[in-house]
Design an enzyme around this catalytic site. Structure first.
Site, PDB file in Angstrom:
ATOM      1  N   ASP A 199      93.979  54.692 -21.444  1.00  0.00           N
ATOM      2  CA  ASP A 199      94.918  53.571 -21.451  1.00  0.00           C
ATOM      3  C   ASP A 199      95.279  53.211 -22.887  1.00  0.00           C
ATOM      4  O   ASP A 199      96.121  52.354 -23.124  1.00  0.00           O
ATOM      5  CB  ASP A 199      94.292  52.351 -20.744  1.00  0.00           C
ATOM      6  CG  ASP A 199      95.288  51.205 -20.615  1.00  0.00           C
ATOM      7  OD1 ASP A 199      96.394  51.452 -20.090  1.00  0.00           O
ATOM      8  OD2 ASP A 199      94.981  50.087 -21.053  1.00  0.00           O
ATOM      9  N   HIS A 216      98.517  51.217 -22.329  1.00  0.00           N
ATOM     10  CA  HIS A 216      97.816  49.973 -22.662  1.00  0.00           C
ATOM     11  C   HIS A 216      98.183  48.846 -21.696  1.00  0.00           C
ATOM     12  O   HIS A 216      98.688  47.797 -22.095  1.00  0.00           O
ATOM     13  CB  HIS A 216      98.112  49.563 -24.121  1.00  0.00           C
ATOM     14  CG  HIS A 216      96.993  48.769 -24.725  1.00  0.00           C
ATOM     15  ND1 HIS A 216      96.556  48.949 -26.024  1.00  0.00           N
ATOM     16  CD2 HIS A 216      96.207  47.791 -24.214  1.00  0.00           C
ATOM     17  CE1 HIS A 216      95.568  48.114 -26.275  1.00  0.00           C
ATOM     18  NE2 HIS A 216      95.335  47.401 -25.185  1.00  0.00           N
ATOM     19  N   GLU A 235      98.889  54.807 -30.935  1.00  0.00           N
ATOM     20  CA  GLU A 235      99.755  54.164 -29.941  1.00  0.00           C
ATOM     21  C   GLU A 235     100.743  53.165 -30.536  1.00  0.00           C
ATOM     22  O   GLU A 235     101.746  52.846 -29.916  1.00  0.00           O
ATOM     23  CB  GLU A 235      98.918  53.460 -28.864  1.00  0.00           C
ATOM     24  CG  GLU A 235      98.199  52.205 -29.347  1.00  0.00           C
ATOM     25  CD  GLU A 235      97.428  51.502 -28.223  1.00  0.00           C
ATOM     26  OE1 GLU A 235      96.670  52.186 -27.526  1.00  0.00           O
ATOM     27  OE2 GLU A 235      97.604  50.274 -28.068  1.00  0.00           O
ATOM     28  N   ILE A 276      83.151  43.853 -19.956  1.00  0.00           N
ATOM     29  CA  ILE A 276      83.885  44.827 -19.142  1.00  0.00           C
ATOM     30  C   ILE A 276      82.959  45.954 -18.678  1.00  0.00           C
ATOM     31  O   ILE A 276      82.969  46.334 -17.500  1.00  0.00           O
ATOM     32  CB  ILE A 276      85.088  45.387 -19.941  1.00  0.00           C
ATOM     33  CG1 ILE A 276      86.077  44.249 -20.248  1.00  0.00           C
ATOM     34  CG2 ILE A 276      85.773  46.510 -19.171  1.00  0.00           C
ATOM     35  CD1 ILE A 276      87.156  44.597 -21.269  1.00  0.00           C
ATOM     36  N   ASP A 286      74.103  51.116 -25.549  1.00  0.00           N
ATOM     37  CA  ASP A 286      74.606  49.963 -26.297  1.00  0.00           C
ATOM     38  C   ASP A 286      73.555  49.652 -27.351  1.00  0.00           C
ATOM     39  O   ASP A 286      72.365  49.537 -27.019  1.00  0.00           O
ATOM     40  CB  ASP A 286      74.799  48.755 -25.338  1.00  0.00           C
ATOM     41  CG  ASP A 286      75.633  47.637 -25.966  1.00  0.00           C
ATOM     42  OD1 ASP A 286      75.353  47.263 -27.120  1.00  0.00           O
ATOM     43  OD2 ASP A 286      76.550  47.145 -25.288  1.00  0.00           O
ATOM     44  N   THR A 346      89.512  52.988 -21.968  1.00  0.00           N
ATOM     45  CA  THR A 346      90.400  51.831 -21.823  1.00  0.00           C
ATOM     46  C   THR A 346      90.141  50.841 -22.957  1.00  0.00           C
ATOM     47  O   THR A 346      90.586  49.701 -22.887  1.00  0.00           O
ATOM     48  CB  THR A 346      90.157  51.105 -20.483  1.00  0.00           C
ATOM     49  OG1 THR A 346      88.763  50.779 -20.398  1.00  0.00           O
ATOM     50  CG2 THR A 346      90.562  51.930 -19.284  1.00  0.00           C
ATOM     51  N   SER A 347      89.392  51.275 -23.991  1.00  0.00           N
ATOM     52  CA  SER A 347      88.988  50.302 -25.015  1.00  0.00           C
ATOM     53  C   SER A 347      89.899  50.312 -26.230  1.00  0.00           C
ATOM     54  O   SER A 347      90.746  49.440 -26.371  1.00  0.00           O
ATOM     55  CB  SER A 347      87.531  50.517 -25.395  1.00  0.00           C
ATOM     56  OG  SER A 347      86.722  49.996 -24.358  1.00  0.00           O
ATOM     57  N   ARG A 348      89.725  51.249 -27.117  1.00  0.00           N
ATOM     58  CA  ARG A 348      90.608  51.374 -28.279  1.00  0.00           C
ATOM     59  C   ARG A 348      90.800  52.848 -28.564  1.00  0.00           C
ATOM     60  O   ARG A 348      89.836  53.636 -28.503  1.00  0.00           O
ATOM     61  CB  ARG A 348      90.018  50.673 -29.512  1.00  0.00           C
ATOM     62  CG  ARG A 348      90.161  49.162 -29.507  1.00  0.00           C
ATOM     63  CD  ARG A 348      91.620  48.704 -29.608  1.00  0.00           C
ATOM     64  NE  ARG A 348      91.798  47.269 -29.528  1.00  0.00           N
ATOM     65  CZ  ARG A 348      92.066  46.569 -28.413  1.00  0.00           C
ATOM     66  NH1 ARG A 348      92.180  47.185 -27.255  1.00  0.00           N
ATOM     67  NH2 ARG A 348      92.251  45.269 -28.465  1.00  0.00           N
ATOM     68  N   CYS A 395      83.244  49.850 -25.577  1.00  0.00           N
ATOM     69  CA  CYS A 395      82.734  49.232 -26.809  1.00  0.00           C
ATOM     70  C   CYS A 395      83.908  48.934 -27.739  1.00  0.00           C
ATOM     71  O   CYS A 395      84.994  49.466 -27.560  1.00  0.00           O
ATOM     72  CB  CYS A 395      81.730  50.169 -27.475  1.00  0.00           C
ATOM     73  SG  CYS A 395      82.421  51.768 -27.880  1.00  0.00           S
ATOM     74  N   PRO A 396      83.706  48.080 -28.722  1.00  0.00           N
ATOM     75  CA  PRO A 396      84.806  47.780 -29.646  1.00  0.00           C
ATOM     76  C   PRO A 396      85.007  48.907 -30.650  1.00  0.00           C
ATOM     77  O   PRO A 396      84.123  49.758 -30.824  1.00  0.00           O
ATOM     78  CB  PRO A 396      84.319  46.505 -30.357  1.00  0.00           C
ATOM     79  CG  PRO A 396      82.837  46.556 -30.269  1.00  0.00           C
ATOM     80  CD  PRO A 396      82.493  47.308 -29.024  1.00  0.00           C
TER      81      PRO A 396
HETATM   82  P1  NAD Z   1      82.309  42.803 -25.344  1.00  0.00           P
HETATM   83  O1  NAD Z   1      82.296  42.303 -26.749  1.00  0.00           O
HETATM   84  O2  NAD Z   1      81.962  41.883 -24.234  1.00  0.00           O
HETATM   85  O3  NAD Z   1      81.369  44.084 -25.220  1.00  0.00           O
HETATM   86  C1  NAD Z   1      81.355  45.131 -26.129  1.00  0.00           C
HETATM   87  C2  NAD Z   1      79.987  45.782 -26.058  1.00  0.00           C
HETATM   88  O4  NAD Z   1      80.030  46.935 -26.896  1.00  0.00           O
HETATM   89  C3  NAD Z   1      78.844  44.886 -26.569  1.00  0.00           C
HETATM   90  O5  NAD Z   1      77.792  44.836 -25.620  1.00  0.00           O
HETATM   91  C4  NAD Z   1      78.405  45.572 -27.857  1.00  0.00           C
HETATM   92  O6  NAD Z   1      77.020  45.425 -28.108  1.00  0.00           O
HETATM   93  C5  NAD Z   1      78.767  47.018 -27.536  1.00  0.00           C
HETATM   94  N1  NAD Z   1      78.798  47.864 -28.716  1.00  0.00           N
HETATM   95  C6  NAD Z   1      79.000  47.531 -30.017  1.00  0.00           C
HETATM   96  N2  NAD Z   1      78.892  48.622 -30.799  1.00  0.00           N
HETATM   97  C7  NAD Z   1      78.605  49.670 -29.966  1.00  0.00           C
HETATM   98  C8  NAD Z   1      78.349  51.045 -30.182  1.00  0.00           C
HETATM   99  N3  NAD Z   1      78.344  51.571 -31.409  1.00  0.00           N
HETATM  100  N4  NAD Z   1      78.087  51.809 -29.104  1.00  0.00           N
HETATM  101  C9  NAD Z   1      78.054  51.281 -27.861  1.00  0.00           C
HETATM  102  N5  NAD Z   1      78.282  49.985 -27.594  1.00  0.00           N
HETATM  103  C10 NAD Z   1      78.559  49.189 -28.637  1.00  0.00           C
HETATM  104  O7  NAD Z   1      83.773  43.437 -25.166  1.00  0.00           O
HETATM  105  P2  NAD Z   1      84.603  43.599 -23.825  1.00  0.00           P
HETATM  106  O8  NAD Z   1      85.357  42.336 -23.567  1.00  0.00           O
HETATM  107  O9  NAD Z   1      83.719  44.163 -22.766  1.00  0.00           O
HETATM  108  O10 NAD Z   1      85.682  44.685 -24.293  1.00  0.00           O
HETATM  109  C11 NAD Z   1      85.329  46.050 -24.455  1.00  0.00           C
HETATM  110  C12 NAD Z   1      86.492  46.819 -25.055  1.00  0.00           C
HETATM  111  O11 NAD Z   1      87.652  46.741 -24.218  1.00  0.00           O
HETATM  112  C13 NAD Z   1      86.962  46.319 -26.431  1.00  0.00           C
HETATM  113  O12 NAD Z   1      87.160  47.457 -27.258  1.00  0.00           O
HETATM  114  C14 NAD Z   1      88.309  45.730 -26.193  1.00  0.00           C
HETATM  115  O13 NAD Z   1      89.136  45.870 -27.335  1.00  0.00           O
HETATM  116  C15 NAD Z   1      88.805  46.600 -25.032  1.00  0.00           C
HETATM  117  N6  NAD Z   1      89.862  45.954 -24.247  1.00  0.00           N
HETATM  118  C16 NAD Z   1      90.916  46.738 -23.827  1.00  0.00           C
HETATM  119  C17 NAD Z   1      91.924  46.168 -23.064  1.00  0.00           C
HETATM  120  C18 NAD Z   1      93.094  46.977 -22.544  1.00  0.00           C
HETATM  121  O14 NAD Z   1      94.068  46.380 -22.094  1.00  0.00           O
HETATM  122  N7  NAD Z   1      93.035  48.289 -22.533  1.00  0.00           N
HETATM  123  C19 NAD Z   1      91.865  44.812 -22.765  1.00  0.00           C
HETATM  124  C20 NAD Z   1      90.761  44.057 -23.190  1.00  0.00           C
HETATM  125  C21 NAD Z   1      89.763  44.643 -23.932  1.00  0.00           C
END
Ligand code: NAD
Length: 335
Positions: free
Chosen positions: A259, A296, A264, A157, A176, A233-235, A206-207
């Site tokens: 988001d 979300h 939540e 993303i 990253d 938009t992550s967590r 990031c996760p």
């Molecule tokens: P991905 O696994 O492809 O990428 C995550 C990236 O974060 C990786 O490159 C990883 O190396 C990096 N990372 C790990 N630890 C880190 C840190 N301490 N600092 C910086 N970067 C770090 O994941 P993705 O598919 O791109 O998803 C990203 C986020 O989006 C996830 O948290 C996921 O839960 C969230 N998400 C949200 C929704 C929503 O509806 N709002 C939907 C899907 C995913």
């Protein structure tokens, strides 16, 4: 397999049933509206597979109840798995599968929607015009072109989001711990502190892990530019809500787009419009004119939800037949 599907809404029923029919999986789906929590876990009695979503509570006690009642497989219809106690799942011999990649465009585009709406104050303009108020006082925005955007996490993303912002003529910085060579086409990797200090817009991709919990805390806010825009938009728990409220009050944070929210699970995905919301930090956020919150919904496009339904059922089929890939998550490695 017999699958107990928790936290179901009409759209889950529609897309999962359609994927089940179209791809000939032949699973027996039972849809439960409640969230999977301690009080509802026994509904899954006799179901070898349980399908869960992001605000279902897969802690030790729920996992034990599921196991005692015969569940073997937990099929998450999400990419994130921070809500699952994987150590306990492993101990109990429960297989946990997830949807590793589904339209990352959906989330990247939603993050962009938050940036554009906050900047050009679309949420406020919409109400004004409907109210016959055509004044543009207070709606001043800025050109994204030429600004610096910081992307935290350059996975699926984050890279797409970076590409979009490059299209607007922004400089994109990224942090990253596992930089990806392909992303260097569009981002310049810098230390997190530098990203905070130089960015006009910061977006989290990031996760949620123990290391990233409250990544945006008071100390991080202090390192940011005055008037910065922060997008998450992550967590939810990547952001310390109290710290960003203080940042908004001082003006350090000029715009906040969320988001996701750390508490939540008691709010999102439900219609609470007839109830009193007792989460004071959340209601405080709602009072700021420069805060835009969605519940979300970043994943919620036709393409993404079709993908989620198909991969979720494919995980169950692969588990049941031993053929194909189960996208498994375990406490020590991802597969
Ligand atoms: P991905 O696994 O492809 O990428 C995550 C990236 O974060 C990786 O490159 C990883 O190396 C990096 N990372 C790990 N630890 C880190 C840190 N301490 N600092 C910086 N970067 C770090 O994941 P993705 O598919 O791109 O998803 C990203 C986020 O989006 C996830 O948290 C996921 O839960 C969230 N998400 C949200 C929704 C929503 O509806 N709002 C939907 C899907 C995913």
């Amino acid at each position: 397999m017999r699958i107990a599907v928790f936290s179901t809404k009409t759209y889950d029923q529609h897309f999962l049933s359609r994927a089940n029919d179209q791809h000939g999986h032949g699973h027996e789906l039972t849809f439960f509206e409640p969230r999977l929590v301690e009080e509802t876990a026994s509904l899954a009695a006799g179901y070898p597979a349980v399908c869960a979503f992001v605000n279902d509570r897969l802690n030790a006690s729920v996992l034990r109840t599921l196991r005692e009642h015969g569940t073997e497989l937990i099929a998450l219809r999400s990419a994130g798995f921070n809500h699952v106690d994987l150590g306990v799942a492993d101990e109990l011999g429960l297989t946990v599968a997830r949807v590793p990649a589904y339209s990352p465009h959906a989330v990247a585009e939603h993050a962009l929607a938050l940036v554009l709406s906050l900047n050009r104050k679309i949420h406020r303009a919409y109400n004004r015009v409907r109210d016959g108020n055509f004044s543009i006082e207070g709606l001043l925005g800025f050109d994204l072109h030429g600004k610096t955007v910081g992307v935290v996490g350059t996975g699926r993303i984050g890279v797409l989001f970076a590409e979009q912002l490059r299209g607007f003529g922004c400089t994109v910085l990224a942090f990253d711990p596992y930089p990806n060579a392909d992303a260097e086409r569009v981002v310049e990797y810098v230390p997190l502190r530098e990203l905070f200090a130089r960015s006009d817009v910061i977006s989290l991709h990031c996760p949620l892990t123990p290391e990233t919990h409250h990544l945006i805390d008071a100390e991080a806010v202090d390192q940011m530019k005055d008037g910065v825009m922060v997008i998450n938009t992550s967590r939810g728990a990547l952001v310390d809500t109290i710290a960003v409220i203080e940042g908004l009050k001082s003006g350090r944070i000029g715009y906040l787009g969320l988001d996701v929210y750390e508490e939540e699970e008691n709010l999102f995905f439900e219609d609470l419009s007839e109830q009193v919301i007792t989460d004071d930090a959340f209601t405080r956020l709602l009072t700021f004119p420069n805060v835009l919150i969605t519940g979300h919904q970043a994943f919620f496009t036709r393409e993404a939800i079709t993908n989620i339904a198909e991969t979720t059922l494919a995980n169950v089929t692969a588990y049941a037949t031993g053929e194909g890939t189960v996208h498994r998550v375990t406490s020590d490695k991802l597969a």
